[in-house]
Design an enzyme around this catalytic site. Structure first.
Site, mmCIF file in Angstrom:
data_model
loop_
_atom_site.group_PDB
_atom_site.id
_atom_site.type_symbol
_atom_site.label_atom_id
_atom_site.label_comp_id
_atom_site.label_asym_id
_atom_site.label_seq_id
_atom_site.Cartn_x
_atom_site.Cartn_y
_atom_site.Cartn_z
ATOM 1 N N ASN A 91 25.471 24.253 -5.562
ATOM 2 C CA ASN A 91 24.618 23.688 -6.500
ATOM 3 C C ASN A 91 25.446 23.976 -7.815
ATOM 4 O OD1 ASN A 91 22.184 22.583 -5.445
ATOM 5 N ND2 ASN A 91 21.980 24.722 -4.644
ATOM 6 N N ASP A 127 28.151 35.164 -13.296
ATOM 7 C CA ASP A 127 26.906 35.701 -12.802
ATOM 8 C C ASP A 127 25.779 35.110 -13.741
ATOM 9 O OD1 ASP A 127 25.580 37.227 -10.772
ATOM 10 O OD2 ASP A 127 25.441 38.890 -12.312
ATOM 11 N N ARG A 142 23.875 27.936 -18.150
ATOM 12 C CA ARG A 142 24.978 27.781 -17.433
ATOM 13 C C ARG A 142 25.814 26.780 -18.094
ATOM 14 N NH1 ARG A 142 23.239 27.629 -12.771
ATOM 15 N NH2 ARG A 142 23.661 29.738 -12.311
#
Length: 193
Positions: free
Chosen positions: A11, A68, A177
């Site tokens: 993903n 992360d 992200r």
């Protein structure tokens, strides 16, 4: 330009590839023959991103980046944070993680939270980091079927839906992200001119 993205999460790979310019070819860990689990033992989100990028660079020699991400909940003093993926145990079950989070927030009025992504890039012998943050709230029950992780209970600021109710395109305009990845892309675009 070829870069390794140090992740086994399909993903994440799909999300990031959709944001990258076509001249940057993304290689997965599988494509470079890395099948082992990369250590994530640092006490911070930034530390884990750097640790993963270091591992690929040192062991396989590729320029690479690693990320992360953690969910930081204000009423829980920033937890689950660096332990977001294994909040409810080593099985890394999203369902169990969400269940635990909702139970821990049952008696809390403050449901403010933020997703934080740190990307560590090893390129031409130098390390660079990029941080993206998306603030919002944890809602009381799951909504939506898109996305992954805590997406069904995270409602970004200014939105009336959760990440899991958004299309990938919509999420990619505001997510943590996406914000960190845009910084990475801007940096790569500048140096490749």
């Amino acid at each position: 330009m070829e870069l390794v993205f140090a992740t086994n999460n399909k993903n994440k790979l799909k999300e990031v590839q959709a944001l990258l310019p076509k001249e940057i070819k993304l290689l997965s860990l599988k494509e470079i023959g890395c099948t082992e689990d990369i250590p994530e033992t640092a006490p911070t989100i930034e530390g884990n991103a750097i640790q993963k990028a270091d591992y690929v660079k040192d062991k396989y020699g590729y320029d690479c980046f690693a990320d992360d991400t953690g969910l930081e909940v204000e009423a829980l003093n920033g937890a689950p944070g660096v332990y977001s993926a294994r909040y409810a145990g080593e099985a890394k079950s999203s369902e169990a993680n969400i269940d635990k989070l909702l139970v821990e927030l049952e008696s809390k009025e403050n449901r403010s939270a933020r997703f934080k992504t740190v990307i560590a890039l090893h390129l031409d012998g130098k390390l660079h980091t990029f941080t993206g943050i998306c603030s919002g709230n944890i809602i009381f029950e799951r909504k939506g079927l898109q996305g992954f992780g805590y997406d069904p209970v995270f409602q970004p600021e200014g939105k009336s839906v959760t990440f899991a109710e958004m299309s990938l395109e919509e999420k990619s305009t505001i997510s943590h992200r996406a914000r960190a990845t845009r910084q990475l892309i801007d940096f790569l675009t500048k140096i490749s001119r």
